[in-house]
Enzyme design. Structure first.
Site, PDB file in Angstrom:
ATOM      1  NE  ARG A 128      21.612  27.582  12.546  1.00 62.80           N
ATOM      2  CZ  ARG A 128      21.578  27.743  13.874  1.00 62.80           C
ATOM      3  NH1 ARG A 128      21.418  26.701  14.676  1.00 62.80           N
ATOM      4  NH2 ARG A 128      21.693  28.950  14.399  1.00 62.80           N
ATOM      5  CD  GLU A 135      15.010  25.150  12.954  1.00 62.51           C
ATOM      6  OE1 GLU A 135      14.846  26.157  13.650  1.00 62.51           O
ATOM      7  OE2 GLU A 135      15.943  24.344  13.151  1.00 62.51           O
ATOM      8  CG  HIS A 169      16.455  26.038  16.977  1.00 57.20           C
ATOM      9  ND1 HIS A 169      16.791  26.323  15.678  1.00 57.20           N
ATOM     10  CD2 HIS A 169      17.527  26.428  17.718  1.00 57.20           C
ATOM     11  CE1 HIS A 169      17.992  26.854  15.631  1.00 57.20           C
ATOM     12  NE2 HIS A 169      18.460  26.925  16.861  1.00 57.20           N
TER      13      HIS A 169
HETATM   14  N1  LIG Z   1      20.515  24.171  18.672  1.00 57.36           N
HETATM   15  C1  LIG Z   1      20.776  25.402  19.095  1.00 57.36           C
HETATM   16  O1  LIG Z   1      19.974  26.033  19.779  1.00 57.36           O
HETATM   17  C2  LIG Z   1      22.092  26.038  18.768  1.00 57.36           C
HETATM   18  C3  LIG Z   1      22.546  27.121  19.536  1.00 57.36           C
HETATM   19  C4  LIG Z   1      23.787  27.678  19.234  1.00 57.36           C
HETATM   20  C5  LIG Z   1      24.527  27.197  18.157  1.00 57.36           C
HETATM   21  N2  LIG Z   1      24.027  26.184  17.406  1.00 57.36           N
HETATM   22  C6  LIG Z   1      24.785  25.640  16.274  1.00 57.36           C
HETATM   23  O2  LIG Z   1      25.784  24.747  16.757  1.00 57.36           O
HETATM   24  C7  LIG Z   1      26.849  24.682  15.808  1.00 57.36           C
HETATM   25  C8  LIG Z   1      28.193  24.819  16.517  1.00 57.36           C
HETATM   26  O3  LIG Z   1      28.267  26.065  17.156  1.00 57.36           O
HETATM   27  P1  LIG Z   1      29.631  26.554  17.844  1.00 57.36           P
HETATM   28  O4  LIG Z   1      29.307  27.798  18.588  1.00 57.36           O
HETATM   29  O5  LIG Z   1      30.283  25.425  18.550  1.00 57.36           O
HETATM   30  O6  LIG Z   1      30.484  26.906  16.555  1.00 57.36           O
HETATM   31  P2  LIG Z   1      32.054  27.100  16.456  1.00 57.36           P
HETATM   32  O7  LIG Z   1      32.281  27.989  15.281  1.00 57.36           O
HETATM   33  O8  LIG Z   1      32.646  27.477  17.756  1.00 57.36           O
HETATM   34  O9  LIG Z   1      32.575  25.622  16.122  1.00 57.36           O
HETATM   35  C9  LIG Z   1      32.425  25.026  14.882  1.00 57.36           C
HETATM   36  C10 LIG Z   1      33.668  24.208  14.588  1.00 57.36           C
HETATM   37  O10 LIG Z   1      33.503  23.618  13.300  1.00 57.36           O
HETATM   38  C11 LIG Z   1      34.751  23.683  12.625  1.00 57.36           C
HETATM   39  N3  LIG Z   1      34.521  23.604  11.193  1.00 57.36           N
HETATM   40  C12 LIG Z   1      34.045  24.587  10.374  1.00 57.36           C
HETATM   41  N4  LIG Z   1      33.951  24.112   9.115  1.00 57.36           N
HETATM   42  C13 LIG Z   1      34.382  22.836   9.146  1.00 57.36           C
HETATM   43  C14 LIG Z   1      34.525  21.831   8.166  1.00 57.36           C
HETATM   44  N5  LIG Z   1      34.185  22.038   6.880  1.00 57.36           N
HETATM   45  N6  LIG Z   1      35.004  20.614   8.532  1.00 57.36           N
HETATM   46  C15 LIG Z   1      35.373  20.379   9.823  1.00 57.36           C
HETATM   47  N7  LIG Z   1      35.258  21.305  10.794  1.00 57.36           N
HETATM   48  C16 LIG Z   1      34.756  22.502  10.465  1.00 57.36           C
HETATM   49  C17 LIG Z   1      35.388  24.987  13.071  1.00 57.36           C
HETATM   50  O11 LIG Z   1      36.792  24.948  12.928  1.00 57.36           O
HETATM   51  C18 LIG Z   1      34.949  25.055  14.535  1.00 57.36           C
HETATM   52  O12 LIG Z   1      35.922  24.513  15.401  1.00 57.36           O
HETATM   53  C19 LIG Z   1      26.574  25.762  14.779  1.00 57.36           C
HETATM   54  O13 LIG Z   1      25.955  25.187  13.652  1.00 57.36           O
HETATM   55  C20 LIG Z   1      25.557  26.663  15.485  1.00 57.36           C
HETATM   56  O14 LIG Z   1      24.727  27.348  14.587  1.00 57.36           O
HETATM   57  C21 LIG Z   1      22.835  25.595  17.705  1.00 57.36           C
HETATM   58  O1  LIG Z   2      20.791  28.049  17.291  1.00 61.35           O
HETATM   59  C1  LIG Z   2      21.177  29.164  17.647  1.00 61.35           C
HETATM   60  O2  LIG Z   2      22.207  29.720  17.196  1.00 61.35           O
HETATM   61  C2  LIG Z   2      20.367  29.932  18.630  1.00 61.35           C
HETATM   62  O3  LIG Z   2      19.516  29.102  19.354  1.00 61.35           O
HETATM   63  C3  LIG Z   2      19.570  30.912  17.891  1.00 61.35           C
HETATM   64  O4  LIG Z   2      19.007  30.307  16.804  1.00 61.35           O
HETATM   65  P1  LIG Z   2      18.319  31.148  15.639  1.00 61.35           P
HETATM   66  O5  LIG Z   2      19.147  32.371  15.482  1.00 61.35           O
HETATM   67  O6  LIG Z   2      18.404  30.216  14.465  1.00 61.35           O
HETATM   68  O7  LIG Z   2      16.939  31.368  16.106  1.00 61.35           O
END
Ligand SMILES: NC(=O)c1ccc[n+]([C@@H]2O[C@H](COP(=O)([O-])OP(=O)(O)OC[C@H]3O[C@@H](n4cnc5c(N)ncnc54)[C@H](O)[C@@H]3O)[C@@H](O)[C@H]2O)c1
Ligand SMILES: O=C(O)[C@H](O)COP(=O)(O)O
Length: 293
Positions: free
Chosen positions: A225, A254, A273
C-alpha cells in the site's frame, strides 16, 4: 428460465467474466444485492452481517474476510471461498516489477519502438543489474512475503526479512531467509520489497529517516500500500539517487493522473494496482460461485 443473480464488485479477467455470464446475471448495483444468490467481492463488508440484503446469498467468494464475517456466513449456511491464490499472484507481480526495474525493460522497450536503436548502442543506457549475489530485504513476511521468498529461492540472493512476528527457525531455514532489523535491511539491501499491511503502525514507516539509512541505488518495490511510504521522502530519495529504481503497483492517489516526478522518470515502473490480476487468480473466485449455482 432467468439466470440466478451474482453480485460482483471486482474487476475480473474478460474470460472469467464470460464464463460467469454464461450462468449468472451479473450486477454491481447495490440495490440488487437482496436478489443475489452469489457474490464476488475483494473483501466482505461488515454491514452485510445478518442483513436482509444478503439473506438470499448461498455462495460468497472473496480475497479477504474478517473472522466475524466468516462466522456470520457459517451461521447462515453461506458457502465462503477465500481465494488464497491471490498471494502467489501478487508475489509473482512483485517479482515482475523487480525484474523490470532491474533490467530497464520498460524504457528499453520504448527506445526500440521509437526507432532509437539505429546507429547507437542501447546497451549503454539500458544496461541493468543482476540478482545473484545481491541482498534482498522483504519487509513483511506474511502470506505474500512467504510466497515471494519461495519464488526467489533459486536466484542466489542473500535473503533478509523483517516482520513484527519472527517466523520459527525451522521455517526460516526452509525458506532460506534470515531475520534482520529494519535498519540492517535498509543498509544492506540492493532490492527492498514492501509487503506490510497499511495500519496505524506502518503508515509512513518508510520515511526520511529510513531513506537516510538505505543503501544508495537500492531498487525499491511496493506492491503493498502506498501509504506505508512517505511520498515526500520517496520523491527526495528518487531525486537524490538513494533509490536507484522503483517498481510501484500502489499509489498515493490511485485512479488518478500521476505526478510528473513519477510519470516522467524512466527508472520507475508503474502498474495500475495489477498485483492480483491474472486469469487464474480471477477464475478461483469465478469457479467458487459457478460450482454452487
Ligand atoms: N498489489 C495488490 O494487488 C495487492 C493484493 C493483495 C494484497 N496487497 C497488499 O500486500 C500487503 C501484504 O499482504 P499479505 O496478504 O501478505 O498480508 P499479511 O497480513 O499476510 O502479511 C503482512 C505481514 O506484515 C507483518 N507486519 C504487520 N505490521 C508490521 C510492522 N509494523 N512491522 C513489521 N511487520 C509487520 C505481519 O506480521 C505479517 O506477517 C498488504 O498491504 C496488502 O494490502 C496488495
Ligand atoms: O490489493 C488488494 O488487496 C487487492 O488487489 C484489492 O485491492 P483493493 O481492495 O484496494 O481494490
Amino acid at each position: 428460465m432467468p439466470k440466478p443473480i451474482c453480485y460482483a464488485e471486482v474487476s475480473l479477467h474478460p474470460l472469467a467474466w464470460e464464463q460467469l455470464k454464461a450462468h449468472y446475471e451479473i450486477t454491481s448495483d447495490d440495490s440488487r444485492l437482496p436478489e443475489a444468490s452469489a457474490a464476488l467481492v475483494y473483501s466482505v463488508p461488515d454491514h452485510w452481517a445478518f442483513s436482509e440484503s444478503t439473506s438470499r446469498l448461498k455462495a460468497v467468494a472473496c480475497h479477504s474476510c474478517s473472522s466475524s464475517a466468516a462466522a456470520w456466513m457459517k451461521e447462515q449456511g453461506i458457502a465462503l471461498t477465500l481465494a488464497h491464490s491471490l498471494w502467489r499472484t501478487v508475489a509473482e507481480h512483485t517479482l515482475a516489477l523487480m525484474m523490470a526495474a532491474a533490467r530497464n525493460i520498460v524504457p528499453a522497450d520504448r527506445a526500440v519502438r521509437n526507432g532509437e536503436w539505429s546507429g547507437q548502442d542501447l546497451k549503454i543506457p539500458y544496461s541493468g543489474w543482476d540478482f545473484q549475489q545481491k541482498t534482498i530485504g522483504i519487509w513483511g513476511m506474511g502470506k505474500i512475503g512467504i510466497e515471494l521468498a519461495g519464488l526467489i529461492s533459486g536466484f542466489g540472493m542473500n535473503r533478509l526479512y523483517n516482520d513484527c512476528r519472527r517466523l520459527p527457525a525451522e521455517q526460516e531455514q526452509r525458506l532460506g531467509i534470515a531475520y534482520a532489523s529494519v535498519e540492517d535491511m535498509l543498509a544492506q539491501a540492493d532490492y527492498f520489497c514492501i509487503l506490510l499491511p497499511l495500519n496505524e503502525q506502518t503508515r509512513g514507516a518508510l520515511g526520511k529517516e529510513q531513506f537516510a539509512r538505505m543503501k544508495k541505488g537500492c531498487i525499491l518495490i511496493n506492491t503493498a500500500r502506498a501509504g506505508i511510504i512517505e511520498e515526500q521522502a520517496f520523491q527526495e530519495a528518487l531525486e537524490n539517487g538513494t533509490i536507484g529504481a522503483a517498481g510501484l503497483d500502489v499509489f498515493w492517489r490511485e485512479n488518478d493522473v500521476q505526478p510528473a516526478y513519477l510519470a516522467e522518470r524512466t527508472n520507475v515502473v508503474l502498474t495500475p494496482h495489477l498485483g492480483g490480476s491474472t486469469y487464474e487468480c480471477d477464475m478461483v473466485l469465478a469457479n467458487a460461485v459457478l460450482e454452487r449455482k
